[in-house]
Design a protein around this motif. Structure first.
Motif, PDB file in Angstrom:
ATOM      1  N   VAL A 147       0.889  -1.293  -0.054  1.00 52.13           N
ATOM      2  CA  VAL A 147      -0.153  -0.090  -0.009  1.00 52.13           C
ATOM      3  C   VAL A 147       0.979   1.246  -0.112  1.00 52.13           C
ATOM      4  O   VAL A 147       1.448   1.549   1.045  1.00 52.13           O
ATOM      5  CB  VAL A 147      -0.937   0.060   1.268  1.00 52.13           C
ATOM      6  N   PRO A 148       1.040   1.868  -0.806  1.00 57.00           N
ATOM      7  CA  PRO A 148       2.137   2.907  -1.329  1.00 57.00           C
ATOM      8  C   PRO A 148       1.758   4.168  -0.452  1.00 57.00           C
ATOM      9  O   PRO A 148       2.964   4.983  -0.119  1.00 57.00           O
ATOM     10  CB  PRO A 148       2.113   3.209  -2.695  1.00 57.00           C
ATOM     11  N   THR A 149       0.687   4.427   0.017  1.00 64.04           N
ATOM     12  CA  THR A 149       0.298   5.506   0.816  1.00 64.04           C
ATOM     13  C   THR A 149       0.416   5.194   2.216  1.00 64.04           C
ATOM     14  O   THR A 149       0.481   6.332   3.170  1.00 64.04           O
ATOM     15  CB  THR A 149      -0.986   6.068   0.315  1.00 64.04           C
ATOM     16  N   CYS A 150       0.421   4.051   2.467  1.00 62.85           N
ATOM     17  CA  CYS A 150       0.773   3.490   3.890  1.00 62.85           C
ATOM     18  C   CYS A 150       2.088   2.592   3.873  1.00 62.85           C
ATOM     19  O   CYS A 150       1.867   1.432   4.095  1.00 62.85           O
ATOM     20  CB  CYS A 150      -0.484   2.840   4.778  1.00 62.85           C
ATOM     21  N   PRO A 151       3.229   3.179   3.789  1.00 60.95           N
ATOM     22  CA  PRO A 151       4.414   2.398   3.417  1.00 60.95           C
ATOM     23  C   PRO A 151       4.661   1.107   4.025  1.00 60.95           C
ATOM     24  O   PRO A 151       5.284   0.310   3.802  1.00 60.95           O
ATOM     25  CB  PRO A 151       5.532   3.454   3.376  1.00 60.95           C
ATOM     26  N   GLU A 152       4.375   1.076   5.584  1.00 68.28           N
ATOM     27  CA  GLU A 152       4.635   0.108   6.221  1.00 68.28           C
ATOM     28  C   GLU A 152       3.751  -1.062   6.083  1.00 68.28           C
ATOM     29  O   GLU A 152       3.757  -2.088   6.784  1.00 68.28           O
ATOM     30  CB  GLU A 152       4.670   0.505   7.838  1.00 68.28           C
ATOM     31  N   TRP A 153       2.472  -0.826   5.215  1.00 65.68           N
ATOM     32  CA  TRP A 153       1.384  -1.911   5.151  1.00 65.68           C
ATOM     33  C   TRP A 153       1.360  -2.404   3.887  1.00 65.68           C
ATOM     34  O   TRP A 153       1.764  -2.054   2.787  1.00 65.68           O
ATOM     35  CB  TRP A 153       0.125  -1.220   5.477  1.00 65.68           C
ATOM     36  N   CYS A 154       0.715  -3.682   3.984  1.00 66.35           N
ATOM     37  CA  CYS A 154       0.187  -4.399   2.768  1.00 66.35           C
ATOM     38  C   CYS A 154      -1.286  -4.276   2.878  1.00 66.35           C
ATOM     39  O   CYS A 154      -1.703  -3.918   3.801  1.00 66.35           O
ATOM     40  CB  CYS A 154       0.786  -6.087   2.623  1.00 66.35           C
ATOM     41  N   LEU A 155      -2.061  -4.889   1.761  1.00 61.78           N
ATOM     42  CA  LEU A 155      -3.298  -4.860   1.864  1.00 61.78           C
ATOM     43  C   LEU A 155      -4.193  -5.660   3.126  1.00 61.78           C
ATOM     44  O   LEU A 155      -5.119  -5.188   3.795  1.00 61.78           O
ATOM     45  CB  LEU A 155      -4.072  -5.479   0.642  1.00 61.78           C
ATOM     46  N   ARG A 156      -3.248  -6.802   3.544  1.00 66.63           N
ATOM     47  CA  ARG A 156      -3.751  -7.580   4.833  1.00 66.63           C
ATOM     48  C   ARG A 156      -3.943  -6.605   6.208  1.00 66.63           C
ATOM     49  O   ARG A 156      -4.775  -6.576   6.829  1.00 66.63           O
ATOM     50  CB  ARG A 156      -2.937  -9.003   5.038  1.00 66.63           C
ATOM     51  N   ASP A 157      -2.565  -5.724   6.163  1.00 63.64           N
ATOM     52  CA  ASP A 157      -2.490  -4.913   7.241  1.00 63.64           C
ATOM     53  C   ASP A 157      -3.616  -3.644   7.202  1.00 63.64           C
ATOM     54  O   ASP A 157      -4.221  -3.248   8.172  1.00 63.64           O
ATOM     55  CB  ASP A 157      -1.137  -4.225   7.105  1.00 63.64           C
ATOM     56  N   LEU A 158      -3.898  -3.247   6.019  1.00 61.67           N
ATOM     57  CA  LEU A 158      -4.927  -2.181   5.917  1.00 61.67           C
ATOM     58  C   LEU A 158      -6.163  -2.667   6.221  1.00 61.67           C
ATOM     59  O   LEU A 158      -6.846  -2.143   7.131  1.00 61.67           O
ATOM     60  CB  LEU A 158      -4.842  -1.775   4.339  1.00 61.67           C
ATOM     61  N   VAL A 159      -6.722  -3.940   5.745  1.00 62.03           N
ATOM     62  CA  VAL A 159      -8.002  -4.469   6.359  1.00 62.03           C
ATOM     63  C   VAL A 159      -7.939  -4.759   7.693  1.00 62.03           C
ATOM     64  O   VAL A 159      -9.074  -4.272   8.456  1.00 62.03           O
ATOM     65  CB  VAL A 159      -7.985  -5.868   5.617  1.00 62.03           C
ATOM     66  N   ALA A 160      -6.993  -5.368   8.194  1.00 63.52           N
ATOM     67  CA  ALA A 160      -6.997  -5.531   9.729  1.00 63.52           C
ATOM     68  C   ALA A 160      -6.986  -4.243  10.534  1.00 63.52           C
ATOM     69  O   ALA A 160      -7.754  -4.054  11.515  1.00 63.52           O
ATOM     70  CB  ALA A 160      -5.804  -6.196  10.117  1.00 63.52           C
TER      71      ALA A 160
END
Length: 258
Positions: free
Chosen positions: A33-46
């Motif tokens: 997730v480029p706008t939340c550089p430390e995250w992937c989609l799984r992290d965003l959903v969580a």
């Protein structure tokens, strides 16, 4: 500007929770997730699903104090994400309905009505919906109703100009100034713009259709929100900057929200 009705806020939360789920459908959970550089989609959903659940618990318990977040593991199978996300949002809406939207609960701005958390979680979710769209190169499929986008900016300005701003985020004290002014000019004729003034005692913001400013940001109200939350850059083709660009850049460097 009048805050949207609770009904509209609830509809918006459902809509953008579902929109986030649709944007992640078929995408790899590890996708960056480029706008939340430390995250992937799984992290965003969580993050979104647990935010809803935490707010629901806080409201359901009528808590007068900050409660720790006890994360619930998001499903490993992305096919289960829509149901898991929807369940979290409905828990919050059910909690507000059960205790009553005017019941006072804890918020980071001090005691507020429980409906505060529907509004806050709606705009957090709406911005993260945009994060998901950016991640899968589908921002052109993202939409936020103009009245809700304007209210999201109102909410953010209330937080940034409130008496607790610097205690919530000490870096916001750097926004104090000597009268420098930033104007936000929506392209929608029915949406009144914003004038932000950086004063020695903090930030002041007023809704105004026209006023002189040191720097002006123009675009649709949704594009203004996405620039202010640093989801798209001021160079975005759909927005325009005139005046003191370094003043805008300094503001953006300190005030990303959502």
């Amino acid at each position: 500007m009048t805050e949207p009705s609770l009904e509209l806020l609830c509809e918006g939360l459902r809509e953008h929770t579902a929109g986030l789920a649709r944007m992640t459908d078929g995408a790899a959970p590890e996708r960056h997730v480029p706008t939340c550089p430390e995250w992937c989609l799984r992290d965003l959903v969580a993050h979104v699903g647990n935010g809803h659940r935490w707010a629901a618990t806080l409201v359901a318990e009528r808590s007068a104090d900050l409660l720790p977040m006890v994360p619930e593991k998001a499903p490993d199978d992305p096919a289960q994400w829509p149901g898991w996300l929807r369940d979290g949002a409905e828990r919050l809406l059910d909690a507000v309905d059960t205790v009553g939207p005017d019941t006072t609960v804890w918020t980071f701005l001090g005691p507020r009505p429980a409906r505060f958390w529907v509004r806050r979680m709606l705009y957090d979710t709406a911005v993260h919906h945009a994060d998901a769209a950016i991640s899968v190169d589908r921002l052109d499929g993202y939409a936020l109703a103009s009245d809700l986008a304007a209210d999201a900016i109102d909410e953010a300005m209330d937080m940034l100009s409130g008496p607790r701003a610097a205690t919530l985020n000490p870096s916001l004290a750097k926004l104090r100034g000597d009268g420098e002014r930033i104007a936000l000019r929506p392209s929608e004729p029915h949406v009144t713009g914003w004038l932000i003034t950086r004063r020695p005692d903090g930030v002041a913001c007023q809704r105004t259709a026209d006023a002189d400013a040191d720097v002006t940001l123009r675009g649709s109200v949704t594009d203004l929100l996405l620039v202010l939350s640093r989801r798209v850059p001021p160079e975005e083709p759909h927005v325009a900057v005139s005046g003191d660009r370094p003043l805008l850049d300094h503001w953006l460097s300190l005030t990303a929200f959502g």
